[in-house]
Design a protein around this motif. Structure first.
Motif, PDB file in Angstrom:
ATOM      1  N   PRO A   1      64.631 -13.299  31.256  1.00 29.98           N
ATOM      2  CA  PRO A   1      64.076 -13.735  32.541  1.00 29.98           C
ATOM      3  C   PRO A   1      63.513 -15.151  32.479  1.00 29.98           C
ATOM      4  CG  PRO A   1      62.582 -12.209  31.450  1.00 29.98           C
ATOM      5  CD  PRO A   1      63.834 -12.217  30.635  1.00 29.98           C
ATOM      6  N   GLY A   2      63.642 -15.865  33.591  1.00 24.67           N
ATOM      7  CA  GLY A   2      63.052 -17.191  33.693  1.00 24.67           C
ATOM      8  C   GLY A   2      63.925 -18.295  33.128  1.00 24.67           C
ATOM      9  N   THR A   3      63.351 -19.480  33.064  1.00 23.03           N
ATOM     10  CA  THR A   3      64.024 -20.637  32.477  1.00 23.03           C
ATOM     11  C   THR A   3      63.138 -21.223  31.381  1.00 23.03           C
ATOM     12  OG1 THR A   3      63.081 -22.115  34.163  1.00 23.03           O
ATOM     13  CG2 THR A   3      65.285 -21.195  34.582  1.00 23.03           C
ATOM     14  N   TYR A   4      63.759 -22.090  30.551  1.00 22.03           N
ATOM     15  CA  TYR A   4      63.098 -22.558  29.331  1.00 22.03           C
ATOM     16  C   TYR A   4      63.379 -24.040  29.127  1.00 22.03           C
ATOM     17  CZ  TYR A   4      63.012 -17.532  28.661  1.00 22.03           C
ATOM     18  OH  TYR A   4      62.803 -16.183  28.850  1.00 22.03           O
ATOM     19  N   THR A   5      62.497 -24.696  28.385  1.00 21.12           N
ATOM     20  CA  THR A   5      62.750 -26.082  27.990  1.00 21.12           C
ATOM     21  C   THR A   5      63.497 -26.151  26.665  1.00 21.12           C
ATOM     22  OG1 THR A   5      60.611 -26.266  26.853  1.00 21.12           O
ATOM     23  CG2 THR A   5      60.683 -26.912  29.183  1.00 21.12           C
ATOM     24  N   LEU A   6      63.501 -25.023  25.921  1.00 20.40           N
ATOM     25  CA  LEU A   6      64.134 -24.998  24.606  1.00 20.40           C
ATOM     26  C   LEU A   6      64.785 -23.641  24.361  1.00 20.40           C
ATOM     27  CD1 LEU A   6      64.509 -26.314  21.735  1.00 20.40           C
ATOM     28  CD2 LEU A   6      62.374 -25.166  21.088  1.00 20.40           C
ATOM     29  N   VAL A   7      66.041 -23.672  23.923  1.00 23.10           N
ATOM     30  CA  VAL A   7      66.708 -22.503  23.357  1.00 23.10           C
ATOM     31  C   VAL A   7      67.087 -22.884  21.934  1.00 23.10           C
ATOM     32  CG1 VAL A   7      68.676 -20.921  23.491  1.00 23.10           C
ATOM     33  CG2 VAL A   7      67.598 -21.758  25.599  1.00 23.10           C
ATOM     34  N   TYR A   8      66.857 -21.983  20.980  1.00 22.23           N
ATOM     35  CA  TYR A   8      67.161 -22.349  19.603  1.00 22.23           C
ATOM     36  C   TYR A   8      67.787 -21.194  18.830  1.00 22.23           C
ATOM     37  CZ  TYR A   8      62.681 -20.090  18.299  1.00 22.23           C
ATOM     38  OH  TYR A   8      61.653 -19.203  18.105  1.00 22.23           O
TER      39      TYR A   8
END
Length: 254
Positions: free
Chosen positions: A109-116
């Motif tokens: 859920p939601g959005t992010y500034t970082l995916v790693y």
């Protein structure tokens, strides 16, 4: 090419079982050593840039737990319920929420500034299509200007003599690590041999699909990312022809 579920006689869903999860953590040593984990968390906190982070294949929380302790809100996606169970001994769902599913398609859920993605985990996806889908899934979760970070080894094929299909990648008292390669499919199997006090040894295997840096960059382009940086490690050492691994950063256009 259809998804590859069996490589080297091993099914991916058989690898990350309860036994593996229970012996995965090695506090203070190996990939849990402070000199390894510290720079990883420092760099990810910097790249999160004050926002929320999503870890694909969060595992037992090796990185997510200390990153959350740094004040970065972390959510995870993880296919293995036993690995999540180990994570839950360190952090509850309220602190680090986890979606059960495949990192190539599961939605958090939601959005992010970082995916790693750390420690070669994208290689657990055994086809090129699945790996491209993973990039596209990262892009779907990111805010404009958000980053996707991958830590990945560089295939050691150039050191393998002609006609030989494998190499020893690590050895120490009580342990021997051997990689075998299939260059037609870009599959490798890591064989981990652990010795006890007597003559017997215990063997575990992990199938992967290796990816060259240039191929990784093309996957990023297909998903709409722009290349931002590549270093040899989390401390931003220069990436060279002799580097055995890399940390690559891709960014969505703002």
């Amino acid at each position: 090419m259809p998804p590859a579920t069996i490589v080297g006689g091993m099914r991916q869903d058989e690898i990350w079982d309860t036994e593996t999860a229970e012996r995965y953590d090695t506090p203070g040593t190996g990939m849990f050593a402070p000199e390894v984990l510290g720079p990883t968390v420092d760099r990810l906190a910097e790249l999160a840039d004050g926002g929320r982070a999503l870890e694909f294949a969060i595992g037992t929380g090796r990185v997510a737990v200390p990153l959350a302790e740094r004040g970065v809100p972390v959510t995870g996606i993880e296919l293995s319920r036993p690995m999540i169970a180990q994570l839950r001994t360190k952090a509850d769902e309220a602190r680090i929420p986890v979606v059960v599913g495949d990192m190539a398609e599961a939605t958090a859920p939601g959005t992010y500034t970082l995916v790693y993605l750390v420690f070669n985990t994208i290689s657990n996806l055994l086809t090129q299509q699945e790996q491209v889908a993973c990039f596209r899934n990262a892009a779907r979760h990111l805010e404009p200007g958000g980053r996707f970070v991958i830590e990945l080894g560089v295939p050691e094929l150039r050191v393998i003599p002609p006609g030989q299909q494998g190499m020893i990648f690590h050895h120490e008292p009580g342990y021997l690590g051997i990689d075998t390669y299939d260059v037609l499919t870009q599959h490798l199997v890591s064989h981990h041999v652990r010795f006890g006090e007597g003559r017997e040894a215990r063997i575990s295997r992990c199938p992967q699909r290796y990816v060259w840096p240039a191929e990784l960059d093309l996957m990023a382009q297909l998903a709409g990312f722009e290349f931002e940086s590549r270093h040899a490690d989390w401390s931003k050492a220069e990436f060279t022809a002799e580097s055995r691994s890399h940390v690559s950063v891709y960014r969505l256009p703002a």
